[in-house]
Every structure is written in C-alpha cells, then in structure tokens.
Design an enzyme around this catalytic site. Sequence first.
Site, mmCIF file in Angstrom:
data_model
loop_
_atom_site.group_PDB
_atom_site.id
_atom_site.type_symbol
_atom_site.label_atom_id
_atom_site.label_comp_id
_atom_site.label_asym_id
_atom_site.label_seq_id
_atom_site.Cartn_x
_atom_site.Cartn_y
_atom_site.Cartn_z
ATOM 1 N N GLU A 1 19.944 46.874 5.870
ATOM 2 C CA GLU A 1 21.129 47.558 5.363
ATOM 3 C C GLU A 1 21.499 48.754 6.243
ATOM 4 O OE1 GLU A 1 21.299 46.851 0.608
ATOM 5 O OE2 GLU A 1 19.514 47.901 1.347
ATOM 6 N N GLU B 1 15.170 41.173 -1.277
ATOM 7 C CA GLU B 1 15.020 41.909 -2.531
ATOM 8 C C GLU B 1 14.922 41.030 -3.773
ATOM 9 O OE1 GLU B 1 16.945 45.024 0.165
ATOM 10 O OE2 GLU B 1 16.900 42.842 -0.046
#
Length: 257
Positions: free
Chosen positions: A111, A131
């Site tokens: 990210e 995730e």
Amino acid sequence: MARLVNVTHGACAEIELDNPPMNVVSRELTEQLRAALRAVGDDERTRAVVLHGAGTRAFCAGSDIAEFEELHDHVAERKLLLEKLVYRQLAKLRVPSVAAIEGYALGGGLELALCCDLRVAGDRAKLGLPELKLGVLPGSGGTQRLPRIVGPARAKEIILLGEPLDAAAALAIGLVNRVVPAGSALTAARELAQTIAERGPLAVQAAKALIDQAAERPLDDGLALELDASEAVFATQDAREGARAFLAKRPPVFGGS
C-alpha cells in the site's frame, strides 16, 4: 525512541524504512515517516524522492501483526486514520516518488508502494495484499489505489485470493514499472529519480498533479486544467531556458522559476 526512518536530503531525496528484519509498519514507524515526508516536502531542493527498505529481505512486509490484538474495536483511531493521513501525504508529495522494491512488499508495504508514482522491483520481489487471510482488510488504500493502477478485475484477484505476485507478473499487469536484477532496485530507482530531477521542476510538478487528477475528472475538465497549467508553465524562466538550451544544443539548467 529507535530511529526507524532515515532521510537523505538533496535534489533526489531518499527515505529509508529501517525496522529490521522486515521493515514492518508500526505506529512508531508511521509517525516517523510522517515527519520524514514533511521534511523532504518542505525542502526546496527536493525534485524527486526515492522510498526503499533497509536491507534486501523486504521493502516492507506489512503491518506489525503484534499490534493487532490491542487494535480490536479501535483500529481506526489507533492505526488506520494515521496511516491514511501519512500514505496520502506520500501520494500528494509535490514531486514524483519512486519505490525501490527488494524482497517482500506485502500488505501495508505494498500500500505504501502504491502511493509512489513509479515502482521498480528486483526480480526476486514478491508483492501482494494478503490481509483477507488474517480476516482483515487492506485498509490503508489497497482497495482504492490498487484498482486504479491495475484495474478492478486484477485488483479483486490480488485482494480476494491474497496470493503474492512475483516481479514478472507484477510487471505484466502494470503493478510495477521496471524489473531489474535482484539487489539493483535501489540503483535503478535512483537513476529514474535523477532523470526526473533533471527535467523542468515546475513542469514535472504540474504534470504529476494533472495525471493524478485525470482519473477523477471528466475529460473536458482535465483538458481545461491542462490548458491553465500549460499557460502558467510557459510563462516561466524554465520554459525559456528549455528552449534556449535546445537551440544551443546544451543541457538545460532549470532554476525552478
């Protein structure tokens, strides 16, 4: 307090994540990254920024999972709001940024890389958003920035399956811009940053801003902004210097005015 983020100033500034062994994202690292980004952004010498991880094992392997237990019911105020602020700060730097990726860029690490304008990966790099395997979301921009870069279908594949991509696969879908031999990503990123730093800085900053807005605006609005920016840039001394240097067959010397 341990130093987890190192900064080198100059025309090609560098920010190094230094949280061994995998340069994971902790709250302390995020706070230090915020200060580092402010420092390079405020430095008038800065024309490009290289972001990299210390060592070769990982650019950044994601969040510090040891912090997850205390985040239960408080993840927004204790983690995500700060990360969103800092990651946006990286994405909105006035100058272009280049991520040099060696080893793992996973979760919050990927990210972070998505916030950079260009990404260079060593050929042994692994990139992914795992995730969902932990029962949580890529909540620091992954669900929003990834589809803007690789398209929604590829983003769903990467996020829903959670399997990391190798560097070649990442290059094939546009997740990274260049793949280089392992161990040379930082050198290649520095070369890209140096090339950018040699361009007219006002034009570079305007181009970055216009491209960032292109996906968010109707075409006619974007063209109008492009016209206004072009008029402003053509009125600068740098524009005169660029033309004069071209006609004189010499490298331009841009002063940023």
